[in-house]
Write an enzyme that holds these catalytic residues in place. Structure first.
Site, mmCIF file in Angstrom:
data_model
loop_
_atom_site.group_PDB
_atom_site.id
_atom_site.type_symbol
_atom_site.label_atom_id
_atom_site.label_comp_id
_atom_site.label_asym_id
_atom_site.label_seq_id
_atom_site.Cartn_x
_atom_site.Cartn_y
_atom_site.Cartn_z
ATOM 1 N N ASP A 75 12.593 20.046 0.926
ATOM 2 C CA ASP A 75 13.352 18.799 0.828
ATOM 3 C C ASP A 75 14.584 18.765 1.716
ATOM 4 O O ASP A 75 14.966 17.709 2.215
ATOM 5 C CB ASP A 75 13.772 18.545 -0.623
ATOM 6 C CG ASP A 75 14.902 19.451 -1.053
ATOM 7 O OD1 ASP A 75 14.710 20.680 -1.083
ATOM 8 O OD2 ASP A 75 15.992 18.927 -1.368
ATOM 9 N N ASP A 78 16.905 24.173 1.998
ATOM 10 C CA ASP A 78 16.402 25.304 1.229
ATOM 11 C C ASP A 78 14.887 25.389 1.353
ATOM 12 O O ASP A 78 14.277 24.699 2.169
ATOM 13 C CB ASP A 78 16.832 25.175 -0.244
ATOM 14 C CG ASP A 78 16.470 23.797 -0.819
ATOM 15 O OD1 ASP A 78 15.500 23.188 -0.335
ATOM 16 O OD2 ASP A 78 17.161 23.354 -1.753
ATOM 17 N N TYR A 227 17.894 17.858 -8.804
ATOM 18 C CA TYR A 227 17.410 16.477 -8.738
ATOM 19 C C TYR A 227 17.245 15.936 -10.155
ATOM 20 O O TYR A 227 16.147 15.657 -10.607
ATOM 21 C CB TYR A 227 16.099 16.388 -7.946
ATOM 22 C CG TYR A 227 16.316 16.601 -6.458
ATOM 23 C CD1 TYR A 227 16.832 15.576 -5.668
ATOM 24 C CD2 TYR A 227 16.031 17.820 -5.864
ATOM 25 C CE1 TYR A 227 17.057 15.768 -4.318
ATOM 26 C CE2 TYR A 227 16.259 18.026 -4.510
ATOM 27 C CZ TYR A 227 16.764 16.990 -3.741
ATOM 28 O OH TYR A 227 16.991 17.186 -2.400
ATOM 29 N N GLU A 472 24.320 19.640 5.308
ATOM 30 C CA GLU A 472 22.926 19.841 4.912
ATOM 31 C C GLU A 472 22.135 18.552 5.139
ATOM 32 O O GLU A 472 22.580 17.471 4.768
ATOM 33 C CB GLU A 472 22.822 20.255 3.447
ATOM 34 C CG GLU A 472 21.393 20.621 3.041
ATOM 35 C CD GLU A 472 21.301 21.218 1.649
ATOM 36 O OE1 GLU A 472 20.271 21.849 1.354
ATOM 37 O OE2 GLU A 472 22.252 21.054 0.864
#
Length: 615
Positions: A75, A78, A227, A472
């Site tokens: 996603d 990571d 999430y 990120e």
């Protein structure tokens, strides 16, 4: 004191230099976006993989659970595969193609866009092995974040987590249903068997989501820190129903939106955000489109309330509503410190499509502080995208690899560690932190096309690997943007998007051998029969004669019509295709059928046969 002085000075410098910014190469930014998705791939990489510094990874995902979960996307920076944001990414990529596939085709990127969607849907199909079972995560954030390793070197947990009737997850199942339904539209013309497979899974997932209600992060608790479904699942149920109606044209899903709009919050919530968690503004935008298309039927009163809330969102973006979205001194939408850019791209997309919907319906936006033209909505989206690409107080592009000044120390494991193809030496879990994470140097691998989290509320940004809130990237940052980039590359003139638009198929590789099709059983001949001028604009009437050239009876005809900029008579609308009119269910051998259309360009629409049966 120093901070309060610097910000106004930066803003003044930006305002005075803004006229000097050159126009952006939206086609280049669009192309780079798809490279980012290739860098995020998990599983066995294909032979045509363009991001060469990546290698195969996650090759045993799902094995311990007796299911094949190889593939899909990581996603962000990571190595976890989170189902909810991945499905939302697929939905938004598909929506971008549905609206602006023709512009992507013109820029040569449609095949890359469809490949990006299919990489996601291939995985989602695997993750749904039974009607009431859906795998929603592979790996977990806790063990993953303890390590800093290339995907190719992962030693972290690859546990697979699922939802089922005893552990429900309506938000996850609903979003995955939406993704498959939207993607089925993308593949309907070029790969109908695959499209049918997707829509079948979407039907099952929606039924599963609606029947066994619950939040997915109550069942997959390891997702809560990363999430968490704050908005619950009501928005995803409506979101899935909207996409299933658009994909299938089945009245059941339109009725679901009409009957549940109030109880599930679709007609009640005025939102100032749209993203992987909160889908209400997206539902409201789609419902407004259905209403403007004249498809609301007996539910018009409910759909008008959906539209009212959609327009509240648009007005909030423009700063002309009762509850406006905060903007930085440089004009960027600002919602939160961590990965704020996701809200910028998603809001820009909704504004872009709604601008086109309004233009097509010849309507304007009614805000608390006055009427707004469709072009103002598109201008807002352009300003946000231009800021992202470098027109900002720092003159920084927040898309890696675009422009001259962009982030070089991205918070991303794969790009920050030397490629396994350059140095295959194993990078250990903690060794990656010691050797690569703390390096004060540029990433060895360029994460081309990645959109990072972006600046803070005052347009400040620190290009540092440990500044994960700002550096990120995430797959869903790009998913909404690709549609806007395609639209802006296609031009900013008035655009009619409520009219039938079929997704053009990718052009074959020049070296690819194509088997010639046999002579068609159906012949379509078109000719212009009249033209006239109304209010300074010329309109053209075309007659199209469809003839059954076979020796059998023609049934179940479906036609695709695109590049049509007006109205059509003599056929019935079925989803995004046309079928026989209500008074006709077959065409005998040698017989013909005429249909006509009026539109505003002096060239015929493109009419093609999608499917038919001979009996």
């Amino acid at each position: 004191m120093m901070k309060s002085f610097l910000i106004p000075m930066l803003l003044i410098m930006w305002l005075f230099s803004n006229f000097a910014f050159g126009s952006h190469n939206y086609a280049d930014a669009l192309s780079k976006s798809f490279l980012f998705y290739e860098a995020q791939r998990s599983g066995y990489l294909p032979h045509d993989q363009r991001v060469q510094w990546r290698g195969n990874s996650g090759l045993h995902d799902g094995k311990a659970s007796g299911v094949d979960l190889v593939g899909g996307y990581y996603d962000a920076g990571d190595n976890v595969k989170f189902g909810l944001p991945m499905a939302f990414t697929v939905t938004m990529m598909s929506w971008s193609i549905i609206e602006y596939g023709s512009q992507m085709s013109e820029s040569g990127e449609l095949s890359n866009a469809m490949n990006a969607v299919k990489w996601g849907t291939d995985y989602l199909l695997k993750a749904h092995p039974e009607p009431d079972v859906l795998y929603g995560e592979v790996g977990d954030g806790t063990t993953d974040h303890y390590c800093w390793q290339r995907p190719e070197d992962m030693t972290t947990s690859r546990t697979a987590y699922r939802i089922d009737p005893s552990r429900p997850g309506s938000d996850l199942a609903g979003e995955t249903a939406a993704a498959m339904a939207a993607a089925s539209i993308v593949f309907r013309n070029g790969n109908p068997a695959y499209a049918n497979e997707l829509i079948s899974h979407a039907y099952q997932l929606f039924e599963f989501a609606d029947k066994y209600r619950g939040k997915y992060d109550s069942s997959i608790t390891v997702a809560q820190k990363y999430y968490r479904s704050v908005s619950g699942y009501a928005d995803e149920l409506l979101w899935a129903a909207a996409w299933l109606y658009k994909a299938s044209n089945k009245q059941y899903y339109l009725n679901y939106l009409g009957r549940n709009g109030d109880t599930l919050g679709g007609t009640g919530w005025s939102m100032t955000e749209f993203g992987w968690d909160v889908k209400y503004a997206g539902v409201q935008t789609l419902a407004a489109k259905f209403l403007m298309q004249g498809n609301a039927g007996n539910h018009s009163a409910v759909f008008e309330k959906y539209q009212d809330k959609a327009e509240n969102f648009m007005c909030a973006c423009l700063g002309k509503g009762n509850q406006n979205i905060h903007k930085s001194p440089g004009g960027l939408i600002f919602r939160q410190r961590w990965n704020n850019m996701q809200f910028v791209t998603s809001a820009s997309f909704l504004a872009t499509v709604y601008s086109d919907y309004l233009a097509s319906a010849r309507k304007s936006l009614k805000c608390s502080y006055g009427s707004v033209s469709p072009s103002e909505l598109l201008a807002f989206a352009k300003l946000q995208v231009d800021y992202l690409l470098g027109d900002n107080p720092r003159a920084t592009s927040y898309m890696v690899g675009y422009g001259k000044n962009y982030p070089r120390q991205v918070h991303h494991r794969g790009s920050s560690i030397v490629s396994v193809k350059v140095d295959p030496t194993f990078v250990s879990c903690r060794g990656g932190y010691a050797t690569w994470y703390t390096r004060k140097a540029n990433d060895p691998n360029l994460l081309t096309g990645a959109i990072v989290g972006g600046p803070d509320a005052y347009d400040n940004f620190a290009d540092q690997r440990d500044n994960y809130e700002q550096t990120e990237p995430a797959t869903y940052n790009n998913a909404a943007l690709i549609g806007v980039l395609a639209r802006l590359h296609g031009g900013q003139s008035e655009y009619s998007q409520l009219l039938p638009v079929a997704i053009p198929q990718p052009k074959p590789d020049p070296e690819q051998k194509v088997t010639p099709a046999l002579a068609s059983d159906i012949v379509i001949e078109q000719r212009e029969t009249a033209s006239w001028v109304h209010e300074g604009k010329t309109y053209y009437r075309y007659s199209a004669i469809l003839t059954n050239k076979s020796s059998k009876t023609l049934k179940k005809l479906q036609l695709s019509v695109f590049q049509l900029y007006g109205s059509l008579w003599g056929l019935s609308k079925y989803g995004d295709t046309y079928v026989f009119p209500a008074w006709l269910n077959s065409l005998s051998a040698g017989k013909s059928l005429e249909f006509v259309y009026i539109h505003s360009v002096n060239s015929p629409a493109v009419v093609s046969v999608s499917s038919y049966t001979l009996v």
